[in-house]
Design an enzyme around this catalytic site. Structure first.
Site, mmCIF file in Angstrom:
data_model
loop_
_atom_site.group_PDB
_atom_site.id
_atom_site.type_symbol
_atom_site.label_atom_id
_atom_site.label_comp_id
_atom_site.label_asym_id
_atom_site.label_seq_id
_atom_site.Cartn_x
_atom_site.Cartn_y
_atom_site.Cartn_z
ATOM 1 N N ASP A 106 0.704 -1.238 -0.031
ATOM 2 C CA ASP A 106 0.141 0.196 -0.007
ATOM 3 C C ASP A 106 0.906 1.175 -0.125
ATOM 4 O O ASP A 106 1.721 1.416 0.915
ATOM 5 C CB ASP A 106 -0.849 -0.099 1.260
ATOM 6 C CG ASP A 106 -2.155 0.890 1.076
ATOM 7 O OD1 ASP A 106 -2.083 1.899 0.273
ATOM 8 O OD2 ASP A 106 -3.049 0.515 1.561
ATOM 9 N N ASP A 107 0.728 1.989 -1.126
ATOM 10 C CA ASP A 107 1.318 3.236 -1.053
ATOM 11 C C ASP A 107 2.995 3.204 -1.132
ATOM 12 O O ASP A 107 3.749 4.166 -0.754
ATOM 13 C CB ASP A 107 0.914 4.365 0.084
ATOM 14 C CG ASP A 107 -0.449 4.675 -0.135
ATOM 15 O OD1 ASP A 107 -1.046 4.438 -0.855
ATOM 16 O OD2 ASP A 107 -0.716 5.354 0.738
ATOM 17 N N CYS A 113 -5.648 3.986 -4.315
ATOM 18 C CA CYS A 113 -5.734 2.511 -4.171
ATOM 19 C C CYS A 113 -7.024 1.723 -4.643
ATOM 20 O O CYS A 113 -6.759 0.706 -5.317
ATOM 21 C CB CYS A 113 -5.849 2.166 -2.456
ATOM 22 S SG CYS A 113 -7.037 3.226 -1.583
ATOM 23 N N ARG A 129 -7.109 -1.615 -6.879
ATOM 24 C CA ARG A 129 -7.452 -2.924 -6.463
ATOM 25 C C ARG A 129 -8.556 -3.379 -7.247
ATOM 26 O O ARG A 129 -8.748 -4.641 -7.659
ATOM 27 C CB ARG A 129 -7.890 -2.612 -5.005
ATOM 28 C CG ARG A 129 -6.685 -2.246 -4.119
ATOM 29 C CD ARG A 129 -7.096 -1.646 -2.685
ATOM 30 N NE ARG A 129 -5.887 -1.262 -2.061
ATOM 31 C CZ ARG A 129 -5.161 -1.969 -1.550
ATOM 32 N NH1 ARG A 129 -5.429 -3.230 -0.900
ATOM 33 N NH2 ARG A 129 -3.987 -1.532 -0.785
ATOM 34 N N LYS A 132 -6.381 -5.313 3.563
ATOM 35 C CA LYS A 132 -7.207 -4.139 2.878
ATOM 36 C C LYS A 132 -7.941 -4.824 1.832
ATOM 37 O O LYS A 132 -7.495 -5.364 0.927
ATOM 38 C CB LYS A 132 -6.379 -3.011 2.603
ATOM 39 C CG LYS A 132 -7.109 -1.793 2.177
ATOM 40 C CD LYS A 132 -6.229 -0.648 1.949
ATOM 41 C CE LYS A 132 -6.597 0.472 1.076
ATOM 42 N NZ LYS A 132 -5.663 1.556 1.100
ATOM 43 N N HIS A 191 -11.394 -2.451 0.814
ATOM 44 C CA HIS A 191 -11.705 -0.981 0.328
ATOM 45 C C HIS A 191 -12.631 -1.000 -1.083
ATOM 46 O O HIS A 191 -12.397 -0.277 -1.724
ATOM 47 C CB HIS A 191 -10.387 -0.045 0.199
ATOM 48 C CG HIS A 191 -10.731 1.338 0.296
ATOM 49 N ND1 HIS A 191 -10.004 2.401 -0.368
ATOM 50 C CD2 HIS A 191 -11.898 1.898 0.921
ATOM 51 C CE1 HIS A 191 -10.362 3.425 -0.143
ATOM 52 N NE2 HIS A 191 -11.626 3.413 0.888
ATOM 53 N N HIS A 202 0.460 2.495 4.251
ATOM 54 C CA HIS A 202 -0.334 3.587 4.209
ATOM 55 C C HIS A 202 -0.170 4.349 5.499
ATOM 56 O O HIS A 202 0.287 3.991 6.399
ATOM 57 C CB HIS A 202 -1.764 2.869 4.082
ATOM 58 C CG HIS A 202 -2.805 3.691 3.880
ATOM 59 N ND1 HIS A 202 -3.420 4.403 4.640
ATOM 60 C CD2 HIS A 202 -3.657 4.140 2.589
ATOM 61 C CE1 HIS A 202 -4.310 5.450 4.316
ATOM 62 N NE2 HIS A 202 -4.484 5.210 2.944
ATOM 63 N N ASP A 213 -0.022 -0.577 -4.967
ATOM 64 C CA ASP A 213 -1.311 -0.038 -5.599
ATOM 65 C C ASP A 213 -1.401 1.172 -6.264
ATOM 66 O O ASP A 213 -2.088 1.728 -7.006
ATOM 67 C CB ASP A 213 -2.493 0.015 -4.347
ATOM 68 C CG ASP A 213 -2.417 0.745 -3.269
ATOM 69 O OD1 ASP A 213 -1.285 1.189 -3.093
ATOM 70 O OD2 ASP A 213 -3.250 1.054 -2.589
ATOM 71 N N ASN A 214 -0.402 2.032 -5.844
ATOM 72 C CA ASN A 214 -0.124 3.519 -6.345
ATOM 73 C C ASN A 214 1.060 3.968 -6.066
ATOM 74 O O ASN A 214 1.811 3.469 -4.997
ATOM 75 C CB ASN A 214 -1.199 4.332 -5.881
ATOM 76 C CG ASN A 214 -1.578 4.330 -4.630
ATOM 77 O OD1 ASN A 214 -2.694 3.948 -4.241
ATOM 78 N ND2 ASN A 214 -0.824 4.973 -3.732
ATOM 79 N N LYS A 265 1.145 9.784 -5.513
ATOM 80 C CA LYS A 265 -0.099 9.234 -5.315
ATOM 81 C C LYS A 265 -1.179 10.358 -5.822
ATOM 82 O O LYS A 265 -0.873 11.488 -5.491
ATOM 83 C CB LYS A 265 -0.413 8.741 -3.933
ATOM 84 C CG LYS A 265 -1.811 8.258 -3.780
ATOM 85 C CD LYS A 265 -1.935 7.668 -2.119
ATOM 86 C CE LYS A 265 -3.218 7.301 -1.904
ATOM 87 N NZ LYS A 265 -3.364 6.688 -0.484
#
Length: 600
Positions: free
Chosen positions: A39-40, A77, A81, A139, A141, A230, A335-336, A389
């Site tokens: 994540d991130d 994100c 996803r 996660k 989301h 994150h 994810d980004n 991001k």
């Protein structure tokens, strides 16, 4: 003392010899699949892509498999996803925008569901129909109602977080953004263990799921979705301490060092130009206290990444011990790009967060803390790219991708592929490698969105170039948009990242997007603008309201939530006060009647 004791216990556990595993079961016909979604993480946030912090287990997968140096996700994100889950572009799968960043004018419009819609088939549904056990941890989301949680979208077992993020040490939401930390297991509200740490937990739970069904003999699809890195940035004390001597030269020096390492590794061309982003603060102008806090948060960020990598290693070692490693395909991606938002940038936010958390410099990264790396360190995390991001810059969209299948001839071990690849390509790639049939736009008697991604199998085998060839590949999120075609990228970024103008770059020689070619190549610019307009029309892309920015919308979302919470509390207080007054009056009247009755 309690924290130090727990840290020592955790360290002892990690150093303890691996217990003997049950006898290996016969390898299933189809390969197992493990998706490791960070994540991130920025483009160079992995050692094998240029990072200075330790990620030996992810690097081992990289050198046993293939690294993709020109792989793109979405700038946020949920859209990534949803595309990873379905192989379908984000406006088609319902994530034209996220709940936290969508403007009110777009709510309810086609493609702007803010959840993964029911017109798509997930990778879990596809592989489940082919005889796989399917698991997800971490996660999600992509929707929180009963029809949209993971077990309703094809996962046999799932322990998931419905929100964008949460605390890494306890069952606590991101204060101000959410009311609760919405963890569920198989669709029911779940309680986290007392010794919870997010990266450790999502891997432990996945190992439990895999082991519980080993006797079935079926292959498995395991999707592990980490909260690292994150916001809030948090890591075990020992992992933070590992980096106590680092990062004192600041983010500009780190950005330059990472660029050199990425070039030496072959991830970017040697001598590729690199810009200094306007949002990057001047390290030399920070005072001593600001520098100390900045150094500490990057040490915690590095520790958080290393803690996650250690858990990846634990999973790999478990699969080796149980005889499942050789027949497992591993996919690692982020994810980004790196998160640039500084939640403390406004006085209102700072006052609120200081009331909710222990924000002292010495506590950054620990239990009860709240911290973010901000635009300075984010510029280093995406090095040598530009932007972060939320934007459509390469720093927002280009992330590390690793695909590994141990000892399998279909993947060139240790190779780096620089051809364009996209997150929608993951599903068809895994389906082809595993021999799982696609759905062809029809699923269980109903029409569904067709997969738009393309299988990367030819590239994994060493084919030059991209499976996308010179075909246009469009993208849009929150008004930031791009159109890829061959080595070229047409891009527009709204403020604060850009000025809303379209620009053209040659990504092969200029991945840092430093030289705009729109005036020098007017015919290509015009043709790619036409391609983008066609993409936007076909995908129902809406123009953003005037003055919109994603970070402002996130703040508005958070303060709207806080306003509602305060209104509820005020209503409860007012209601309670009225009831108390009524009770006092009723009691006074009752006592008066009793006294009057007695006097008679």
């Amino acid at each position: 003392m309690k924290r130090r004791g727990m840290a020592a216990l955790a360290a002892a556990f990690m150093l303890a010899p691996v217990q003997a595993a049950p006898a290996p079961s016969p390898a299933p016909k189809h390969p197992n699949i493990v998706i490791l979604l960070a994540d991130d993480w920025g483009f160079s946030d992995v050692g094998s892509f240029g990072a200075e912090f330790a990620t030996p287990n992810i690097d081992a997968l990289a050198y046993a498999g293939m690294r993709f140096s020109n792989f793109h996700a979405a700038g946020s994100c949920s859209p990534t996803r949803a595309m990873l889950q379905t192989g379908v572009m984000n406006h088609r799968n319902g994530l034209g925008n996220m709940p936290e960043t969508i403007p009110d004018a777009h709510r309810g419009q086609p493609g702007y569901d803010t959840v993964m819609n029911h017109r798509v088939v997930t990778i879990a549904e596809l592989f489940g129909a082919a005889g796989y056990n399917t698991y997800l941890t971490g996660k999600w989301h992509l929707g929180s109602d009963a029809t949209r949680l993971p077990e309703a979208r094809g996962y046999n077992r799932a322990f998931s977080l419905a929100d964008a993020g949460a605390d890494n040490f306890e069952q606590r939401p991101i204060e101000g953004m959410y009311d609760t930390a919405a963890w569920t297991e198989n669709g029911k509200p779940a309680t986290l263990p007392k010794n919870f740490y997010s990266s450790t937990f999502v891997v432990e739970k996945m190992i439990d799921y895999i082991d519980a069904d080993r006797a079935s003999g079926k292959p498995f699809l395991a999707s592990i979705n980490f909260l690292a890195n994150h916001i809030p940035i948090q890591a075990p004390d020992g992992d933070i301490a590992r980096y106590s001597a680092m990062y004192k030269d600041g983010w500009t020096a780190l950005r330059e060092a990472r660029a050199k390492r990425a070039a030496a590794l072959g991830i970017v061309p040697p001598g590729a130009p690199m810009s200094t982003m306007a949002t990057t603060p001047d390290w030399a102008k920070l005072d001593a206290a600001e520098r100390a806090a900045a150094v500490r948060v990057m040490q915690a960020y590095a520790g958080m990444a290393t803690a996650m990598d250690r858990e990846v290693g634990r999973l790999v070692n478990h699969l080796k011990a149980s005889g499942q490693y050789e027949n497992t395909i591993f996919v690692f991606l982020s994810d980004n790009g790196a998160e640039p938002i500084n939640p403390f940038s406004s006085t209102r936010n700072r006052l609120f967060l200081n009331m909710q958390y222990d924000t002292a410099t010495a506590n950054i990264g620990r239990r009860g803390s709240f911290a973010a790396i901000g635009p300075g360190w984010a510029s280093a995390a995406v090095s040598p790219l530009s932007g972060y991001k939320f934007s459509a810059t390469e720093g927002g969209l280009r992330v590390p991708l690793i695909v590994s299948w141990p000892a399998h001839a279909k993947i060139r071990a240790g190779a780096i592929n620089g051809g364009l690849a996209h997150v929608t390509d993951i599903l068809p790639t895994l389906a082809e490698l595993a021999g799982v049939p696609g759905h062809g736009g029809s699923w269980k008697g109903r029409a569904v969105e067709p997969v738009t991604g393309r299988s990367l199998v030819p590239m994994l085998g060493g084919a030059a170039g991209s499976v996308h060839g010179d075909d246009p590949l469009g993208y849009e999120l929150s008004g930031n948009a791009a159109l890829f075609r061959g080595d070229y990228k047409l891009v527009r970024n709204l403020p604060p990242t850009g000025d809303g103008s379209w620009r053209l770059y040659d990504l092969k020689s200029d991945p840092g997007e430093t030289k705009d070619l729109s005036a020098a190549m007017p015919d290509r610019f015009k043709a790619m603008m036409a391609d983008y307009r066609a993409y936007a029309k076909a995908n129902g892309v809406l123009d953003m309201p005037a003055g919109y920015t994603a970070d402002a919308q996130i703040n508005a979302y958070a303060w709207e939530k806080q306003g509602k919470k305060r209104a509820i509390k005020a209503g409860l207080w007012l209601g309670g006060g009225i009831l108390a007054i009524v009770a006092l009056i009723w009691g006074w009247r009752r006592r008066r009647r009793v006294r009057t009755s007695g006097s008679r």
